[in-house]
Motif scaffolding. Structure first.
Motif, PDB file in Angstrom:
ATOM      1  N   GLY A 145       0.800  -1.226   0.000  1.00 29.57           N
ATOM      2  CA  GLY A 145       0.000   0.000   0.000  1.00 29.57           C
ATOM      3  C   GLY A 145       0.820   1.258   0.000  1.00 29.57           C
ATOM      4  O   GLY A 145       0.272   2.352  -0.048  1.00 29.57           O
ATOM      5  N   ALA A 146       2.142   1.145   0.088  1.00 32.62           N
ATOM      6  CA  ALA A 146       2.974   2.350   0.057  1.00 32.62           C
ATOM      7  C   ALA A 146       4.157   2.114  -0.861  1.00 32.62           C
ATOM      8  O   ALA A 146       4.611   0.979  -1.032  1.00 32.62           O
ATOM      9  CB  ALA A 146       3.477   2.680   1.456  1.00 32.62           C
ATOM     10  N   LYS A 147       4.632   3.182  -1.481  1.00 31.80           N
ATOM     11  CA  LYS A 147       5.844   3.045  -2.294  1.00 31.80           C
ATOM     12  C   LYS A 147       6.533   4.396  -2.412  1.00 31.80           C
ATOM     13  O   LYS A 147       5.970   5.427  -2.043  1.00 31.80           O
ATOM     14  CB  LYS A 147       5.521   2.487  -3.675  1.00 31.80           C
ATOM     15  N   VAL A 148       7.752   4.366  -2.944  1.00 29.83           N
ATOM     16  CA  VAL A 148       8.526   5.590  -3.112  1.00 29.83           C
ATOM     17  C   VAL A 148       8.656   5.897  -4.593  1.00 29.83           C
ATOM     18  O   VAL A 148       8.985   5.025  -5.391  1.00 29.83           O
ATOM     19  CB  VAL A 148       9.925   5.442  -2.471  1.00 29.83           C
ATOM     20  N   LEU A 149       8.336   7.141  -4.953  1.00 27.28           N
ATOM     21  CA  LEU A 149       8.535   7.595  -6.330  1.00 27.28           C
ATOM     22  C   LEU A 149       9.810   8.420  -6.349  1.00 27.28           C
ATOM     23  O   LEU A 149       9.995   9.291  -5.509  1.00 27.28           O
ATOM     24  CB  LEU A 149       7.373   8.484  -6.774  1.00 27.28           C
ATOM     25  N   GLU A 150      10.679   8.143  -7.309  1.00 28.15           N
ATOM     26  CA  GLU A 150      11.905   8.925  -7.368  1.00 28.15           C
ATOM     27  C   GLU A 150      11.967   9.720  -8.660  1.00 28.15           C
ATOM     28  O   GLU A 150      11.424   9.321  -9.673  1.00 28.15           O
ATOM     29  CB  GLU A 150      13.122   8.003  -7.241  1.00 28.15           C
ATOM     30  N   GLY A 151      12.606  10.865  -8.587  1.00 29.68           N
ATOM     31  CA  GLY A 151      12.748  11.710  -9.769  1.00 29.68           C
ATOM     32  C   GLY A 151      13.911  12.654  -9.560  1.00 29.68           C
ATOM     33  O   GLY A 151      14.361  12.839  -8.434  1.00 29.68           O
ATOM     34  N   PRO A 152      14.400  13.238 -10.635  1.00 23.71           N
ATOM     35  CA  PRO A 152      15.560  14.116 -10.502  1.00 23.71           C
ATOM     36  C   PRO A 152      15.161  15.489  -9.957  1.00 23.71           C
ATOM     37  O   PRO A 152      14.077  15.986 -10.244  1.00 23.71           O
ATOM     38  CB  PRO A 152      16.078  14.242 -11.931  1.00 23.71           C
ATOM     39  N   GLU A 153      16.038  16.076  -9.168  1.00 25.41           N
ATOM     40  CA  GLU A 153      15.798  17.435  -8.661  1.00 25.41           C
ATOM     41  C   GLU A 153      16.634  18.407  -9.475  1.00 25.41           C
ATOM     42  O   GLU A 153      17.572  18.029 -10.142  1.00 25.41           O
ATOM     43  CB  GLU A 153      16.174  17.516  -7.183  1.00 25.41           C
ATOM     44  N   ALA A 204      12.691  12.026  -3.514  1.00 25.95           N
ATOM     45  CA  ALA A 204      11.963  10.811  -3.178  1.00 25.95           C
ATOM     46  C   ALA A 204      10.649  11.218  -2.530  1.00 25.95           C
ATOM     47  O   ALA A 204      10.644  11.880  -1.501  1.00 25.95           O
ATOM     48  CB  ALA A 204      12.799   9.945  -2.259  1.00 25.95           C
ATOM     49  N   TRP A 205       9.536  10.834  -3.156  1.00 25.11           N
ATOM     50  CA  TRP A 205       8.207  11.061  -2.591  1.00 25.11           C
ATOM     51  C   TRP A 205       7.684   9.716  -2.114  1.00 25.11           C
ATOM     52  O   TRP A 205       7.727   8.736  -2.856  1.00 25.11           O
ATOM     53  CB  TRP A 205       7.252  11.594  -3.657  1.00 25.11           C
ATOM     54  N   GLY A 206       7.190   9.690  -0.898  1.00 26.82           N
ATOM     55  CA  GLY A 206       6.525   8.490  -0.431  1.00 26.82           C
ATOM     56  C   GLY A 206       5.032   8.649  -0.685  1.00 26.82           C
ATOM     57  O   GLY A 206       4.459   9.678  -0.341  1.00 26.82           O
ATOM     58  N   VAL A 207       4.404   7.654  -1.319  1.00 25.86           N
ATOM     59  CA  VAL A 207       2.972   7.763  -1.609  1.00 25.86           C
ATOM     60  C   VAL A 207       2.231   6.508  -1.158  1.00 25.86           C
ATOM     61  O   VAL A 207       2.801   5.412  -1.110  1.00 25.86           O
ATOM     62  CB  VAL A 207       2.697   7.989  -3.115  1.00 25.86           C
ATOM     63  N   ARG A 208       0.944   6.675  -0.853  1.00 27.79           N
ATOM     64  CA  ARG A 208       0.060   5.539  -0.587  1.00 27.79           C
ATOM     65  C   ARG A 208      -0.541   5.093  -1.913  1.00 27.79           C
ATOM     66  O   ARG A 208      -0.462   5.802  -2.924  1.00 27.79           O
ATOM     67  CB  ARG A 208      -1.107   5.947   0.344  1.00 27.79           C
ATOM     68  N   ASP A 209      -1.216   3.961  -1.891  1.00 25.68           N
ATOM     69  CA  ASP A 209      -1.849   3.508  -3.143  1.00 25.68           C
ATOM     70  C   ASP A 209      -3.139   4.268  -3.444  1.00 25.68           C
ATOM     71  O   ASP A 209      -3.837   3.960  -4.388  1.00 25.68           O
ATOM     72  CB  ASP A 209      -2.092   2.005  -3.123  1.00 25.68           C
ATOM     73  N   THR A 210      -3.446   5.301  -2.634  1.00 23.37           N
ATOM     74  CA  THR A 210      -4.573   6.182  -2.963  1.00 23.37           C
ATOM     75  C   THR A 210      -4.205   7.142  -4.089  1.00 23.37           C
ATOM     76  O   THR A 210      -5.056   7.774  -4.689  1.00 23.37           O
ATOM     77  CB  THR A 210      -4.965   7.016  -1.743  1.00 23.37           C
ATOM     78  N   ALA A 263      -2.833   8.112  -7.782  1.00 18.82           N
ATOM     79  CA  ALA A 263      -2.866   7.466  -9.093  1.00 18.82           C
ATOM     80  C   ALA A 263      -1.459   7.176  -9.598  1.00 18.82           C
ATOM     81  O   ALA A 263      -0.484   7.798  -9.174  1.00 18.82           O
ATOM     82  CB  ALA A 263      -3.607   8.358 -10.083  1.00 18.82           C
ATOM     83  N   ASP A 264      -1.380   6.214 -10.541  1.00 17.31           N
ATOM     84  CA  ASP A 264      -0.076   5.735 -10.987  1.00 17.31           C
ATOM     85  C   ASP A 264       0.710   6.756 -11.794  1.00 17.31           C
ATOM     86  O   ASP A 264       1.924   6.669 -11.897  1.00 17.31           O
ATOM     87  CB  ASP A 264      -0.254   4.464 -11.819  1.00 17.31           C
ATOM     88  N   ASN A 265      -0.007   7.719 -12.420  1.00 14.50           N
ATOM     89  CA  ASN A 265       0.720   8.623 -13.310  1.00 14.50           C
ATOM     90  C   ASN A 265       1.340   9.829 -12.593  1.00 14.50           C
ATOM     91  O   ASN A 265       1.891  10.711 -13.227  1.00 14.50           O
ATOM     92  CB  ASN A 265      -0.203   9.097 -14.436  1.00 14.50           C
ATOM     93  N   VAL A 266       1.244   9.854 -11.271  1.00 14.21           N
ATOM     94  CA  VAL A 266       1.816  10.989 -10.536  1.00 14.21           C
ATOM     95  C   VAL A 266       3.329  10.829 -10.411  1.00 14.21           C
ATOM     96  O   VAL A 266       3.822   9.750 -10.107  1.00 14.21           O
ATOM     97  CB  VAL A 266       1.176  11.102  -9.137  1.00 14.21           C
ATOM     98  N   LYS A 267       4.040  11.919 -10.698  1.00 15.27           N
ATOM     99  CA  LYS A 267       5.499  11.903 -10.584  1.00 15.27           C
ATOM    100  C   LYS A 267       5.950  13.103  -9.756  1.00 15.27           C
ATOM    101  O   LYS A 267       5.283  14.128  -9.750  1.00 15.27           O
ATOM    102  CB  LYS A 267       6.133  12.012 -11.980  1.00 15.27           C
ATOM    103  N   PRO A 268       7.084  12.999  -9.049  1.00 20.99           N
ATOM    104  CA  PRO A 268       7.579  14.168  -8.313  1.00 20.99           C
ATOM    105  C   PRO A 268       8.003  15.282  -9.279  1.00 20.99           C
ATOM    106  O   PRO A 268       8.576  14.982 -10.324  1.00 20.99           O
ATOM    107  CB  PRO A 268       8.810  13.645  -7.566  1.00 20.99           C
ATOM    108  N   ARG A 269       7.700  16.514  -8.916  1.00 18.32           N
ATOM    109  CA  ARG A 269       8.146  17.640  -9.732  1.00 18.32           C
ATOM    110  C   ARG A 269       9.615  17.921  -9.442  1.00 18.32           C
ATOM    111  O   ARG A 269      10.025  17.834  -8.290  1.00 18.32           O
ATOM    112  CB  ARG A 269       7.357  18.901  -9.353  1.00 18.32           C
ATOM    113  N   PRO A 270      10.393  18.321 -10.443  1.00 17.12           N
ATOM    114  CA  PRO A 270      11.811  18.610 -10.195  1.00 17.12           C
ATOM    115  C   PRO A 270      12.010  19.705  -9.140  1.00 17.12           C
ATOM    116  O   PRO A 270      13.038  19.754  -8.488  1.00 17.12           O
ATOM    117  CB  PRO A 270      12.323  19.085 -11.545  1.00 17.12           C
ATOM    118  N   GLN A 271      11.044  20.585  -8.977  1.00 13.40           N
ATOM    119  CA  GLN A 271      11.183  21.635  -7.958  1.00 13.40           C
ATOM    120  C   GLN A 271      10.923  21.083  -6.556  1.00 13.40           C
ATOM    121  O   GLN A 271      11.034  21.812  -5.588  1.00 13.40           O
ATOM    122  CB  GLN A 271      10.197  22.782  -8.201  1.00 13.40           C
TER     123      GLN A 271
END
Lengths: 528, 327
Positions: free
Chosen positions: A259-267, A501-507, A509-517
């Motif tokens: 139910g939880a995961k980490v989304l990673e993206g470049p800053e 690194a953003w931690g998200v719940r499964d609430t 949606a899948d297409n959400v990504k961290p913003r570089p800012q």
């Protein structure tokens, strides 16, 4: 135990769907500084203002620009930008957005105590053509004006006058109404704001971009949690849907939790080391009359002694993007050629030091923050033995951010020989990095954060040219040349762009990504 | 009695002045507040203007005198970070901290003292041994670890209690209370246990030691010889006489609870004064930090005064004014 957690999360999801309103509960490590559009120029505060207020131009997820309050624009001549305003846009109190409001906002942004004036520094006046057409007149040609407009939030004139907040006040003066209230024309409206506790927003049903909006959040609760462990626990227990930053050591733990995961993206921020190339005598070598860093070979030796791959692997746990450039990809003027990093080469490093006359090294202190960037102190700790292998004795001085920035900055007269700093160009243009970090001829306007006082006449010249060059192609060539010279001079040692690194719940949606800012634009968040 | 109070008040004023001075002197080593207030690429001119506006360009003694003058007239200045008057921010945060401290103190007293009495009376019982072993945990684990462990167990694994925040609060005039809502009460449980655990074990061990001491004295033996019931001996005589040191320690510990609420509040994101203070340190928010320290010193001073007065109530010997101090 697990079944309890499961039951609790099931109960929560039932409540969520039956109410059918998508509520996003999100958290970060510090509260906003305030909501006044003209002060508190800081990432997360600016992002929240962007949820509440509209700008003339909007910055998209990929950092490109798109229409916001202005539907189209054209450069009439190098000093004049004409913009057409979107018709029938209303502030949250129902009053219409007009050219007068834009003019009023400019005056407020340019007020003496405004902190956002750098975004509109070159704008001399705004000419009203009619209610829905304006012209921005700049003092000279300004090629980055459009890049700066997304931070120029449009405020209502009548409302500000009624609530006595036309003046920009900060610091010791009385608290301003506008720091705790808002009346923007943005996608969300403020419901409640309690400092350090919560900020609650609901969707603005009358927002012009309703049809174009990507997200579906109806209500958002922003609740800062300073303690990283508690923030992680709140995510794991399902009390919040999204949180950042995730401490590197918790990434695995979150990913292993159902139910939880980490989304990673470049800053966007680039972290680097800088050297004192200004003083005739290095602070750490009193009485010798020497400053080894004035010798390019010494700077190159330092650069080549840093094993960036080891830092990437061990210190950053693969959570960074090693770089040779002082700016991140996505910043206007970023060059892949500049980004190519001279390789780690210990032998070459030793040879260069010997050639420069320091075969057995020299003493130097590395000034480093310990609470500013991801693993900042650990990176410096890793650099010490790396440089020791090349023969350099480095003494590490890691301290809290306020002391660190005082010491290396203009407050204490750039009292450093070797330091760590990180930089995000506020204008999303490489010119900003050149002006702040790599030039100093026009000090104090230039080089306030050029703590090592690096300077090269050609870089200064190119930076000055690019400031007013309206031909994008020529301008990019100038910017690239300037960056290349700085790189070949070994002016700084760029290390990496850290990973978000953003931690998200499964609430979420899948297409959400961290913003570089590294902040939350609510229009970009979708929930299941 | 009156002379005593006046003397204590004068001493207290000196203490407060010293605290204010030391606190203020420390802040000069904290770095420049302007760094966190302006954008990193703000110009020198902008920084200077702000420094001047905040009075930070004045020499240290001028800043201190201005601060003292303000403090005496009840003007605590404006927070650099929040941009609102410090007095109103503290008034807003005070209820959260005081409610937390109150519950923690009640928890410590109503669990710690009975446990102490029990272990004192049944010193060789199995239950006593378990209690004493458990109390070692409370004394030796650091507060933040206890907090995190409680969160991990009760919030993450069991999902019973909230891991952060204060829940819904109800405003009663200027006082916002969490006592009247279910989520407010639920939110109080973990932080107050975390905050009060050390004091609980301390009270328990203190009461136990005192009880054992008193039970050995002659007057207890005489009381028993007179044929008084166990109940009368244990509670009427023994417990009452153990209470003098307990009151002293309890008073100081309540001051300590307020001061150390900082750690608990940070762990649980409890919106009280401790959390405010921590954010203030990170931001170099001098007006908030100085006012907080002076306020905490004031709490200690008041509590000490109350403790001294309570001695009069509990210990009859003190009520006789000695000639040497009575003139």
């Amino acid at each position: 135990m697990k079944s309890y957690a499961l039951a609790a999360s099931l109960a929560l999801s039932v409540v969520a769907t039956s109410a059918d309103a998508k509520t996003l509960r999100y958290s970060t490590n510090a509260d906003l500084l305030g909501l006044d559009p003209a002060i508190n120029n800081e990432g997360p505060s600016n992002a929240m203002k962007g949820n509440l207020y509209s700008s003339l131009v909007h910055r998209n997820f990929d950092l490109s620009l798109s229409p916001d309050l202005a539907t189209e624009w054209s450069q009439l001549n190098p000093e004049t930008l004409r913009l057409k305003l979107r018709p029938n846009v209303k502030f949250h109190d129902g009053s219409p957005v007009t050219a007068d409001d834009v003019i009023f906002s400019l005056a407020r942004f340019k007020a003496e105590q405004s902190e956002m004036k750098s975004y509109v520094a070159t704008v001399k006046e705004i000419r009203k053509i009619d209610d829905l057409a304006i012209e921005l007149v700049t003092e000279g040609p300004d090629p980055v004006l459009l890049q700066q407009l997304p931070s120029f939030y449009i405020m209502p004139k009548a409302w500000s006058e009624k609530n006595n907040t036309t003046q920009v006040v900060r610091g010791t003066s009385a608290p301003t109404f506008i720091n705790f209230n808002e009346n923007g024309s943005g996608p969300y409206k403020l419901v409640e704001r309690v400092a350090d506790n919560r900020t609650v927003l609901v969707v603005n049903e009358n927002w012009w971009g309703g049809a174009a909006k990507r997200g579906n959040v109806d209500r958002a609760e922003f609740r800062p949690i300073a303690n990283a462990a508690t923030r992680v626990a709140a995510l794991l227990s399902g009390e919040i849907d999204l949180m950042y930053p995730v401490p590197s050591q918790d990434i695995q733990r979150i990913n292993q939790t159902p139910g939880a995961k980490v989304l990673e993206g470049p800053e966007l921020r680039t972290v680097f080391f800088g050297f004192d190339q200004f003083r005739d005598e290095l602070l750490d070598m009193k009485g010798t009359g020497k400053n080894p860093f004035k010798d390019k070979r010494v700077r190159e030796a330092f650069y080549k002694a840093i094993d960036i791959q080891a830092i990437y692997r061990v210190v950053m746990r693969n959570g960074s993007r090693p770089t040779g450039s002082m700016v991140a990809p996505g910043v206007q003027g970023f060059s892949a050629e500049v980004d190519k990093r001279p390789p780690f080469d210990l032998e070459a490093s030793k040879k260069l030091l010997a050639e420069a006359g320091y075969p057995s090294g020299f003493p130097v202190q590395l000034d480093c923050p310990n609470d500013r960037y991801t693993n900042d102190e650990a990176i410096c700790q890793a650099a010490v033995p790396m440089l020791a292998r090349a023969g350099i004795t480095v003494k590490l001085n890691a301290q809290t951010r306020s002391l660190h920035f005082d010491k290396i900055g203009e407050k204490d007269g750039f009292n450093t020989s070797f330091y760590m700093l990180g930089w995000t160009p506020g204008t999303f243009d490489v010119h900003n990095a050149l002006v702040n970090l790599m030039t100093r001829s026009k000090y104090p306007a230039w080089g306030i954060n050029n703590d090592g006082r690096y300077s090269n006449p050609r870089v200064e010249e190119l930076t000055l040219k690019a400031e007013t060059e309206m031909d994008p192609k020529k301008r990019l060539a100038e910017l690239e040349e300037a960056q290349m010279i700085h790189k070949n001079d070994y002016g700084h040692i760029p290390l990496h762009q850290q990973t978000l690194a953003w931690g998200v719940r499964d609430t979420i949606a899948d297409n959400v990504k961290p913003r570089p800012q590294n902040d939350v634009d609510l229009t970009q968040i979708s929930m299941k | 009695m009156l002379a005593f109070i006046i003397r204590r008040l004068l001493q207290s004023t000196l203490v407060m002045l010293a605290v204010a001075f030391v606190a203020f002197a420390l802040f000069t080593y904290m770095g420049d507040p302007v760094n966190s207030m302006v954008a990193p690429d703000a110009t020198l001119e902008e920084r200077q203007r702000l420094r001047h506006l905040l009075g930070l360009d004045q020499p240290f003694y001028v800043q201190f005198l201005v601060f003292l003058g303000n403090e005496l007239t009840g003007n605590f200045g404006n927070s650099f970070r929040i941009g609102a008057p410090v007095a109103s921010i503290i008034a807003e945060r005070l209820p959260a901290t005081l409610e937390l401290v109150f519950v923690a103190a009640m928890f410590a007293l109503f669990v710690g003292v009975p446990c102490g009495v029990y272990t004192g009376l049944h010193r060789h019982g199995a239950v006593s041994r378990v209690m004493l072993t458990l109390s070692l945990v409370g004394v030796s684990l650091p507060t933040f670890l206890i907090g995190i462990l409680l969160i991990l167990f009760f919030s993450v694994f069991l999902g019973w209690l909230p891991s952060f925040g204060r829940g819904q609060v109800v405003s009663l005039g200027w006082w916002s209370t969490g006592f009247l809502t279910k989520s407010g009460l639920r939110s109080l449980i973990l932080p107050s246990i975390t905050l009060g655990l050390f004091q609980t074990t301390l009270f328990m061990r203190l009461v136990r030691a005192e009880m054992l001491e008193v039970l050995r004295t002659d007057y207890i033996k005489f009381a028993r010889a007179r044929g008084l019931s166990d109940r009368a001996v244990n509670f009427g005589h023994a417990l009452k006489n153990t209470l003098v040191p307990v009151i002293t320690i309890a008073g100081l510990q309540i001051g300590g609870l307020i001061a150390f609420a900082i750690i608990t509040e940070t762990v649980f994101q409890w919106p009280g004064m401790g959390l405010l203070f921590i954010s203030a340190i990170q931001f170099v928010d001098v007006p908030v930090m100085s006012s907080y320290l002076v306020l905490v010193a004031l709490f200690f001073v008041i509590i000490n005064l109350v403790v001294d007065l309570l001695y009069y109530v509990v210990d009859p010997r003190l009520r006789i004014d000695r000639p040497a101090t009575a003139h």
